[in-house]
Design a protein around this motif. Structure first.
Motif, short mmCIF file in Angstrom:
data_model
loop_
_atom_site.label_atom_id
_atom_site.label_comp_id
_atom_site.label_asym_id
_atom_site.label_seq_id
_atom_site.Cartn_x
_atom_site.Cartn_y
_atom_site.Cartn_z
N SER A 127 -37.33 90.94 52.04
CA SER A 127 -38.64 90.96 52.71
C SER A 127 -39.03 89.56 53.23
CB SER A 127 -39.73 91.51 51.79
OG SER A 127 -39.97 90.61 50.73
N ALA B 1 -42.16 95.87 57.46
CA ALA B 1 -41.51 94.58 57.17
C ALA B 1 -40.96 93.93 58.43
CB ALA B 1 -40.40 94.79 56.15
N SER C 292 -43.88 94.20 51.33
CA SER C 292 -43.49 93.08 50.46
C SER C 292 -42.49 93.50 49.38
CB SER C 292 -44.72 92.44 49.84
OG SER C 292 -45.36 93.37 48.99
#
Lengths: 407, 161
Positions: free
Chosen positions: B44, B75, B33
């Motif tokens: 992100s 991610a 994140s």
């Protein structure tokens, strides 16, 4: 075969002669991981099916990056390291003992001629000892904790010869900042550096560590310092390059007229002479990190601040180890710095890496003795971080603006 | 679809990939994140599983933190393409099973659909119908990537071979 220092050390550890470009599987003399890298290494070690370490005497875990723990997540990572080291029987340096590279050298866990893997990018520091130190990640480290081996490509070597006597107030930090500017952040990527020349031969171990440490800011695999004049407290066998060894690049500098150097935000390669920055307002000064908080660095700061008092700028100091702190306590250095208004924090990496302790505010300007000023490095992307020698940091803290020590 | 996200910048360091203040965790989603947030605060959110990151020279310079490639992989990034990589990042990425490939000349723009052939060392731009030559990685590294990373490689082989 005429070999560089790297080729000699790596040949000894590969069990056969190797040359630059060869891929070699090597036996390693020791490994180290910190609380920034050990938790992932421990996880990978278990995933690899690891039940015991290859050699408990050759594995060191060090809690230095966020030490003491600033929150429960980190506290639990520290706990994981304590439990692992107790179960496996390996060495653990707990909070406050010091910064990993300082402890490895101070306690002779790395020695000249060794091949040492550190799960920290400043592991080339061991080149000050004429040892081959490589920074690796957690998974590489886990594999070596299990097997005692690793694989690597034998690097080409850049030879840097430094001649001339440094002017008063100019230090190894200024030298290495100057060299990072000359070669650039990528200038030694995948390569080793050999530092040699008359300037080096009279250098203390602490100053040699500064050179080797920041060779990583040029991307180097390792930075080996010519062992001539290296003064250690134990006997050792130096490794010299052969005459006619093959270098990818050879650079020679006369450093006798070098001025103090400063790296501007946000890159260690963004280096200028201090003369270009005099008068730049400073809010916060930091003396710390594996680069520059050994006893000679604290002496340099105390020399500047003796009998003076900080007014507009805060100065935070994190000695490189408990031994450095105690030595500075015994010889009166701590008292001088404390009387001047410096704040002392636990030996460790916190402010340098932005983990905790000493995070700058938005828009604040920092002058720091550390090795990196990447954006956000000290924990706030909106701060401006300048890098300089401890004497310059102390003088700038006193003046409230970037300046050099007078004399 | 493997969409390219292009940041034509040199020296994107590990602190910009994942700042040090976030690295003290074993939680992959927490890392994901915050990935590249100081470079692009929206990254992100917009990256999709399998997307490709494209950068300039010396990608990943700085820290040895393996959290940098782990954050990218967590991610959703499936490959990083750059002109050159910093040494430790390159090796860490392979060790955790994130392919990285060095391409000196290319014409990739954000949004292009890209695929990568590691064995032959080429990058294919399906949007522009172009193929770019890449640096071929040593067999030792391809073996580790093919195993899914160094953990699996050592589980399979028991030792370095």
């Amino acid at each position: 075969m005429n070999q560089t220092i790297s080729e000699k050390i790596l040949s000894q550890h590969a069990g056969k002669p190797v040359k630059a470009g060869d891929i070699a599987i090597v036996r390693v003399d020791g490994v180290m991981a910190t609380d920034a890298t050990a938790p992932f290494a421990i996880k990978a070690f278990h995933q690899m099916g690891g039940k015991k370490l290859w050699d408990v005497e050759r594995v060191s875990l060090i809690i230095d990056h966020a030490s003491p723990a600033p929150n429960e997540t980190v506290a639990n990572l520290h706990k994981l390291m304590r439990v692992f080291s107790a179960e496996m029987g390996c060495r653990l340096y707990d909070i406050g003992e010091g910064i990993c590279h300082q402890l490895m050298v101070e306690n002779a866990h790395v020695k000249p001629g060794d091949l040492f893997l550190g799960a920290d990018s400043h592991s080339p520091t061991y080149g000050a000892l004429n040892a081959f130190g490589i920074g690796v990640g957690s998974t590489d480290l886990a594999a070596t904790m299990l097997t005692g081996k690793s694989w690597l490509k034998v690097p080409k070597t850049i030879k840097i010869t430094l001649n001339g006597e440094l002017k008063k107030g100019v230090t190894a930090k200024d030298l290495i900042l100057f060299l990072v500017k000359q070669l650039g952040a990528e200038g030694a990527n995948y390569q080793a550096i050999e530092f040699t020349g008359e300037t080096i031969k009279s250098m203390t171990l602490a100053s040699r560590m500064v050179l080797a440490n920041m060779s990583s800011e040029m991307g180097s695999k390792t930075g080996l310092v010519d062992p001539t004049g290296l003064d250690l407290w134990y006997p050792f066998e130096p490794t010299f390059p052969d005459a006619g060894a093959d270098y990818v690049r050879e650079l020679t500098f006369d450093v006798s007229n070098l001025r103090p150097q400063i790296a501007k935000p946000h890159s260690p390669e963004n280096v200028v002479s201090i003369d270009e920055l005099k008068g730049t307002k400073v809010h916060y000064a930091f003396i710390g990190s594996c680069t520059n908080t050994r006893l000679e660095d604290l002496h340099a700061a105390a020399h500047v601040l003796k009998g003076k008092r900080l007014t507009s700028t805060r100065l935070i100091i994190a000695p490189a180890s408990k031994k450095v702190f105690n030595d500075a306590l015994k010889d009166g250095t701590i008292q001088i710095l404390s009387d001047a208004g410096a704040t002392f924090i636990t030996s460790g990496c916190g402010p340098c890496v932005g983990s905790h302790l000493g995070v700058p505010g938005d828009g604040e300007v920092v002058i720091s003795s550390t090795n990196r000023n990447f954006q956000g490095r000290m924990g706030n992307p909106k701060a401006q971080v300048y890098l300089g020698s401890p004497a310059v940091v102390a003088a700038s803290a006193l003046a409230g603006e970037i300046t050099e020590p007078t004399e | 679809m493997t969409t390219a996200h292009v940041y034509p910048i040199d020296n994107i360091d590990t602190d910009r990939i994942i700042p040090g203040k976030y690295t003290k965790t074993l939680d992959m989603s927490a890392l994901a994140s915050h990935v590249l947030e100081d470079l692009d605060s929206e990254f992100s959110k917009k990256v999709q599983q399998g997307d490709i990151l494209v950068a300039g020279n010396n990608f990943g310079c700085g820290s040895s933190r393996e959290q940098a490639p782990i954050a990218l992989k967590a991610a959703g990034v499936s490959v990083v393409v750059a002109r050159t990589f910093a040494r430790i990042f390159y090796r860490n990425a392979i060790n955790i099973g994130l392919p990285v490939i060095e391409v000196e000349h290319h014409n990739i723009q954000s949004g292009d659909s890209i695929s990568v052939d590691l064995e032959h060392g080429v990058v294919i731009n399906h949007t522009k119908n172009e193929t770019y030559q890449a640096t071929k990685m040593p067999q030792q590294m391809i073996d580790i990537l093919n195993a899914g990373g160094l953990v699996n490689y050592l589980v399979q082989h028991g030792d370095y071979v």
